[in-house]
Every structure is written in C-alpha cells, then in structure tokens.
Design a protein around this motif. Structure first.
Motif, PDB file in Angstrom:
ATOM      1  N   SER A  13       0.895  -1.459   0.161  1.00 15.40           N
ATOM      2  CA  SER A  13      -0.067   0.021  -0.058  1.00 15.40           C
ATOM      3  C   SER A  13       0.815   1.256   0.185  1.00 15.40           C
ATOM      4  O   SER A  13       1.553   1.511   1.145  1.00 15.40           O
ATOM      5  CB  SER A  13      -0.830  -0.071   1.195  1.00 15.40           C
ATOM      6  OG  SER A  13      -1.755   1.062   1.319  1.00 15.40           O
ATOM      7  N   GLU A  14       0.959   1.715  -0.865  1.00 13.99           N
ATOM      8  CA  GLU A  14       1.847   2.930  -1.242  1.00 13.99           C
ATOM      9  C   GLU A  14       1.609   4.233  -2.305  1.00 13.99           C
ATOM     10  O   GLU A  14       0.839   3.694  -3.315  1.00 13.99           O
ATOM     11  CB  GLU A  14       3.505   2.528  -1.422  1.00 13.99           C
ATOM     12  CG  GLU A  14       3.506   1.479  -2.623  1.00 13.99           C
ATOM     13  CD  GLU A  14       4.872   0.996  -2.960  1.00 13.99           C
ATOM     14  OE1 GLU A  14       5.333   0.882  -4.040  1.00 13.99           O
ATOM     15  OE2 GLU A  14       5.387   0.832  -1.723  1.00 13.99           O
ATOM     16  N   LEU A  15       2.113   5.240  -2.403  1.00 16.39           N
ATOM     17  CA  LEU A  15       2.007   6.158  -3.378  1.00 16.39           C
ATOM     18  C   LEU A  15       3.044   5.603  -4.445  1.00 16.39           C
ATOM     19  O   LEU A  15       4.041   5.438  -4.126  1.00 16.39           O
ATOM     20  CB  LEU A  15       2.221   7.627  -3.037  1.00 16.39           C
ATOM     21  CG  LEU A  15       1.162   8.085  -2.101  1.00 16.39           C
ATOM     22  CD1 LEU A  15       1.506   9.683  -1.624  1.00 16.39           C
ATOM     23  CD2 LEU A  15      -0.108   8.275  -3.004  1.00 16.39           C
ATOM     24  N   ILE A  16       2.946   5.769  -5.564  1.00 14.16           N
ATOM     25  CA  ILE A  16       3.815   5.440  -6.596  1.00 14.16           C
ATOM     26  C   ILE A  16       4.130   6.725  -7.649  1.00 14.16           C
ATOM     27  O   ILE A  16       3.039   7.514  -7.608  1.00 14.16           O
ATOM     28  CB  ILE A  16       3.392   4.297  -7.574  1.00 14.16           C
ATOM     29  CG1 ILE A  16       2.116   4.512  -8.344  1.00 14.16           C
ATOM     30  CG2 ILE A  16       3.387   3.100  -6.516  1.00 14.16           C
ATOM     31  CD1 ILE A  16       1.843   3.506  -9.117  1.00 14.16           C
ATOM     32  N   ARG A  17       5.270   6.680  -8.099  1.00 15.01           N
ATOM     33  CA  ARG A  17       5.525   7.991  -9.104  1.00 15.01           C
ATOM     34  C   ARG A  17       6.143   7.277 -10.226  1.00 15.01           C
ATOM     35  O   ARG A  17       6.984   6.592 -10.405  1.00 15.01           O
ATOM     36  CB  ARG A  17       6.549   9.012  -8.380  1.00 15.01           C
ATOM     37  CG  ARG A  17       6.047   9.481  -7.198  1.00 15.01           C
ATOM     38  CD  ARG A  17       5.124  10.878  -7.675  1.00 15.01           C
ATOM     39  NE  ARG A  17       6.067  12.083  -8.114  1.00 15.01           N
ATOM     40  CZ  ARG A  17       5.315  13.103  -8.558  1.00 15.01           C
ATOM     41  NH1 ARG A  17       4.328  13.264  -8.557  1.00 15.01           N
ATOM     42  NH2 ARG A  17       6.236  14.172  -9.099  1.00 15.01           N
ATOM     43  N   VAL A  18       5.464   7.550 -11.489  1.00 13.17           N
ATOM     44  CA  VAL A  18       5.709   6.744 -12.849  1.00 13.17           C
ATOM     45  C   VAL A  18       6.357   7.907 -13.750  1.00 13.17           C
ATOM     46  O   VAL A  18       5.652   8.915 -14.029  1.00 13.17           O
ATOM     47  CB  VAL A  18       4.666   6.465 -13.439  1.00 13.17           C
ATOM     48  CG1 VAL A  18       5.072   5.665 -14.707  1.00 13.17           C
ATOM     49  CG2 VAL A  18       3.812   5.095 -12.661  1.00 13.17           C
ATOM     50  N   PRO A  19       7.726   7.776 -14.057  1.00 16.71           N
ATOM     51  CA  PRO A  19       8.382   8.864 -14.928  1.00 16.71           C
ATOM     52  C   PRO A  19       7.693   8.924 -16.156  1.00 16.71           C
ATOM     53  O   PRO A  19       7.538   7.842 -16.672  1.00 16.71           O
ATOM     54  CB  PRO A  19       9.421   8.582 -14.583  1.00 16.71           C
ATOM     55  CG  PRO A  19      10.048   7.638 -13.609  1.00 16.71           C
ATOM     56  CD  PRO A  19       8.721   6.836 -13.526  1.00 16.71           C
ATOM     57  N   GLY A  23       7.750  14.976 -16.613  1.00 20.71           N
ATOM     58  CA  GLY A  23       7.333  14.953 -15.156  1.00 20.71           C
ATOM     59  C   GLY A  23       7.211  13.590 -14.762  1.00 20.71           C
ATOM     60  O   GLY A  23       7.920  12.628 -15.187  1.00 20.71           O
ATOM     61  N   ALA A  24       6.099  13.472 -13.981  1.00 17.07           N
ATOM     62  CA  ALA A  24       5.589  12.229 -13.186  1.00 17.07           C
ATOM     63  C   ALA A  24       4.328  11.781 -13.209  1.00 17.07           C
ATOM     64  O   ALA A  24       3.691  13.116 -12.852  1.00 17.07           O
ATOM     65  CB  ALA A  24       6.559  11.663 -12.193  1.00 17.07           C
ATOM     66  N   LEU A  25       3.941  10.808 -13.195  1.00 15.68           N
ATOM     67  CA  LEU A  25       2.328  10.448 -12.859  1.00 15.68           C
ATOM     68  C   LEU A  25       2.445   9.982 -11.412  1.00 15.68           C
ATOM     69  O   LEU A  25       2.951   9.060 -10.887  1.00 15.68           O
ATOM     70  CB  LEU A  25       1.757   9.366 -13.642  1.00 15.68           C
ATOM     71  CG  LEU A  25       1.922   9.809 -15.189  1.00 15.68           C
ATOM     72  CD1 LEU A  25       1.371   8.564 -15.918  1.00 15.68           C
ATOM     73  CD2 LEU A  25       1.318  11.187 -15.654  1.00 15.68           C
ATOM     74  N   THR A  26       1.365  10.502 -10.593  1.00 15.88           N
ATOM     75  CA  THR A  26       1.250  10.027  -9.259  1.00 15.88           C
ATOM     76  C   THR A  26       0.068   9.274  -8.876  1.00 15.88           C
ATOM     77  O   THR A  26      -1.063   9.315  -9.833  1.00 15.88           O
ATOM     78  CB  THR A  26       0.756  11.280  -8.419  1.00 15.88           C
ATOM     79  OG1 THR A  26       1.848  12.234  -8.416  1.00 15.88           O
ATOM     80  CG2 THR A  26       0.614  10.863  -6.676  1.00 15.88           C
ATOM     81  N   GLY A  27       0.386   7.810  -8.296  1.00 15.39           N
ATOM     82  CA  GLY A  27      -0.725   6.969  -8.165  1.00 15.39           C
ATOM     83  C   GLY A  27      -0.755   6.272  -6.811  1.00 15.39           C
ATOM     84  O   GLY A  27       0.118   6.714  -6.123  1.00 15.39           O
ATOM     85  N   GLU A  28      -1.786   5.595  -6.623  1.00 11.61           N
ATOM     86  CA  GLU A  28      -1.834   4.740  -5.302  1.00 11.61           C
ATOM     87  C   GLU A  28      -2.066   3.381  -5.647  1.00 11.61           C
ATOM     88  O   GLU A  28      -2.998   2.895  -6.399  1.00 11.61           O
ATOM     89  CB  GLU A  28      -3.015   5.389  -4.629  1.00 11.61           C
ATOM     90  CG  GLU A  28      -2.942   6.617  -4.197  1.00 11.61           C
ATOM     91  CD  GLU A  28      -4.349   7.295  -3.661  1.00 11.61           C
ATOM     92  OE1 GLU A  28      -5.140   6.322  -2.808  1.00 11.61           O
ATOM     93  OE2 GLU A  28      -4.742   8.520  -3.563  1.00 11.61           O
ATOM     94  N   LEU A  29      -1.223   2.695  -5.261  1.00  9.55           N
ATOM     95  CA  LEU A  29      -0.913   1.010  -5.244  1.00  9.55           C
ATOM     96  C   LEU A  29      -1.611   0.537  -3.983  1.00  9.55           C
ATOM     97  O   LEU A  29      -1.054   0.660  -2.869  1.00  9.55           O
ATOM     98  CB  LEU A  29       0.256   0.765  -5.748  1.00  9.55           C
ATOM     99  CG  LEU A  29       0.808  -0.696  -5.470  1.00  9.55           C
ATOM    100  CD1 LEU A  29      -0.130  -1.566  -6.503  1.00  9.55           C
ATOM    101  CD2 LEU A  29       2.061  -1.058  -5.873  1.00  9.55           C
ATOM    102  N   GLU A  30      -2.509  -0.541  -4.113  1.00  9.70           N
ATOM    103  CA  GLU A  30      -3.043  -1.460  -3.101  1.00  9.70           C
ATOM    104  C   GLU A  30      -3.067  -2.901  -3.509  1.00  9.70           C
ATOM    105  O   GLU A  30      -3.814  -3.010  -4.395  1.00  9.70           O
ATOM    106  CB  GLU A  30      -4.067  -0.716  -2.407  1.00  9.70           C
ATOM    107  CG  GLU A  30      -4.068   0.479  -1.668  1.00  9.70           C
ATOM    108  CD  GLU A  30      -5.237   0.758  -0.743  1.00  9.70           C
ATOM    109  OE1 GLU A  30      -5.539  -0.201   0.092  1.00  9.70           O
ATOM    110  OE2 GLU A  30      -5.686   1.772  -0.621  1.00  9.70           O
ATOM    111  N   THR A  68      -5.179  -2.971  -6.839  1.00 12.95           N
ATOM    112  CA  THR A  68      -5.734  -1.779  -7.467  1.00 12.95           C
ATOM    113  C   THR A  68      -4.466  -0.742  -7.670  1.00 12.95           C
ATOM    114  O   THR A  68      -3.905  -0.592  -6.840  1.00 12.95           O
ATOM    115  CB  THR A  68      -6.904  -1.093  -7.007  1.00 12.95           C
ATOM    116  OG1 THR A  68      -6.575  -0.748  -5.559  1.00 12.95           O
ATOM    117  CG2 THR A  68      -8.301  -2.239  -6.825  1.00 12.95           C
ATOM    118  N   VAL A  69      -4.491  -0.132  -8.837  1.00 16.30           N
ATOM    119  CA  VAL A  69      -3.848   1.139  -9.067  1.00 16.30           C
ATOM    120  C   VAL A  69      -4.662   2.066  -9.517  1.00 16.30           C
ATOM    121  O   VAL A  69      -5.258   1.829 -10.630  1.00 16.30           O
ATOM    122  CB  VAL A  69      -2.566   0.677 -10.194  1.00 16.30           C
ATOM    123  CG1 VAL A  69      -1.576   1.776 -10.181  1.00 16.30           C
ATOM    124  CG2 VAL A  69      -1.905  -0.457  -9.676  1.00 16.30           C
TER     125      VAL A  69
END
Length: 236
Positions: A13-19, A23-30, A68-69
C-alpha cells in the motif's frame, strides 16, 4: 496470451510515481496479500485518482483479492492546465501513452510483474485503456469500460486482443449508442452490460455496486480461462 503469475509476497500500500516525459504520474497502489491480478484504473474527462466512483469500485475489487492502481494520467502541471482549459482530457493519444507507461512501469516492478493486468477505464480513460491494450497485447489480460468512450480509441479498437467488457447505464442513451458502435469494431471477444436504471455517472443507489459485481465476475472468468490455458500448455 502468456501472463506468467507470481503472487505478491506481502501487502503493498503506497504512493507511486511513474516517470514520463515532462514529469511524473502520481498513483496509489494497493495489492492484498496473494493478489490474483492487478486492476489499473484509467481516469478521464477531468477526473483523477481521487474519483469517488472509481475508489468505491476499487475497494470492492480488493475484497476479491484484486490489487488496484489508481493513477493520475496527467502530470501536476498538465493537471492544472487541464483544470483551467480542458486541454488534455480528450487527447486520447496522450492518455493512451500514459496508460501504456504505467503498464510498463508495473511490468518492471519485481513484486508486480507476474500478476495478470486488468485495465479499467472510465469516460475517455476507457479509450486510453483500449489504446494501451492494443500496444501491449501480451501484458493486458482484459479491459473493462465503465460509462466509457471506447469509440474514441478509433483504429486501436480493431487491434485489441484482450477480451473487453463494456458497462453502460441504461439511461445514458448517447453513450450506449457509441458503445454499441465501438463493439461492432472490436475483433476481440467482448460483452456489453447495461445497468438498466443508471445514468452516465452511475450515481443511482446500487448502480456502482452492480458495476463492481460485473467487473469481479468478468475478471474471475478471465482468470479461470487463463488458468485453463496454462494447464493446456503445461509440460507433462
């Protein structure tokens, strides 16, 4: 399709940053312990990972051991620009590249790379998910569209190999018609599920629950078919 499976070793369960470019895309992975698949949500039409409707569906999917992402498809600066001008929300080429970038990022993550990947798109995000599925046919298990605009995927529709579920509100006649037209262009196995009393945003009582139930059932069928396919190809 070959989707090698490796279960997640522990709950993530964490925040992710996809380059991405610029810039980067911010997401939430669980991802629950022993997740059976990952569901990547593609938002559209000015929405984001904070969409209450997609978050509700995501929570329901996790009860079925589906990770889920939820990810923003625009960078922070693009998001601000889009909020002010709407410049990017119908840029399907850009959104499709972004979903593909997240697919590639997940594939490169050791704890996630072996999990079958489901793309769940809403509104214009459905078109972006279909574009990504066409670009990564060996990685995407299936695509689900909720009140989506699959017609905006245009030429990519005929290149999609993954099975597609189109879920549309019965009281959303224009989008229903566009989904029916898009379905005729799909060469992959597909189904159209109409939620009778739902409007475009599925705000009616029980409508989102029906979307979640249909998605879980569809994913279960796809995972069962995948297990059968692996069994047929197993070395004696």
């Amino acid at each position: 399709m070959d989707h090698p499976r490796k279960e997640v070793r522990a709950t993530i369960s964490e925040l992710i940053r996809v380059p991405v470019a610029g810039g980067a895309l911010t997401g939430e992975l669980e991802a629950p312990t022993q997740a059976r698949a990952l569901v990547l949500f593609a938002h559209g039409s000015g929405s984001s990972r904070h969409s209450p409707r997609n978050r509700m569906v995501a929570a329901e999917l996790r009860t079925a051991r589906l990770g889920t992402v939820l990810v923003d498809l625009l960078t922070d600066s693009e998001g601000r620009e889009d909020l002010a001008t709407g410049a990017h929300r119908f840029d399907i080429e850009l959104l499709g590249r972004r979903v593909t970038a997240v697919v590639d990022w997940l594939t490169a993550e050791p704890d996630l790379s072996g999990l079958p990947l489901v793309l769940f798109g809403a509104s214009t995000g459905a078109a972006a998910a279909l574009v990504a599925a066409a670009e990564r046919p060996d990685r995407v298990l299936t695509v689900v569209s909720r009140g989506g605009r699959p017609d905006l995927a245009q030429a990519a529709l005929s290149r999609v190999r993954a099975p597609v579920l189109l879920v549309v509100g019965g009281r959303d006649p224009q989008v229903l018609r566009l989904n029916e037209q898009a379905a005729r262009r799909l060469r992959a196995p597909h189904a159209l599920r109409v939620v009778p009393d739902a409007t475009h945003l599925f705000e009616e009582p029980g409508a989102l629950e029906e979307v979640a139930a249909a998605t879980k059932e569809w994913c279960e069928d796809r995972l069962r078919a995948l297990r059968g396919e692996r069994g047929r190809h197993a070395v004696p």
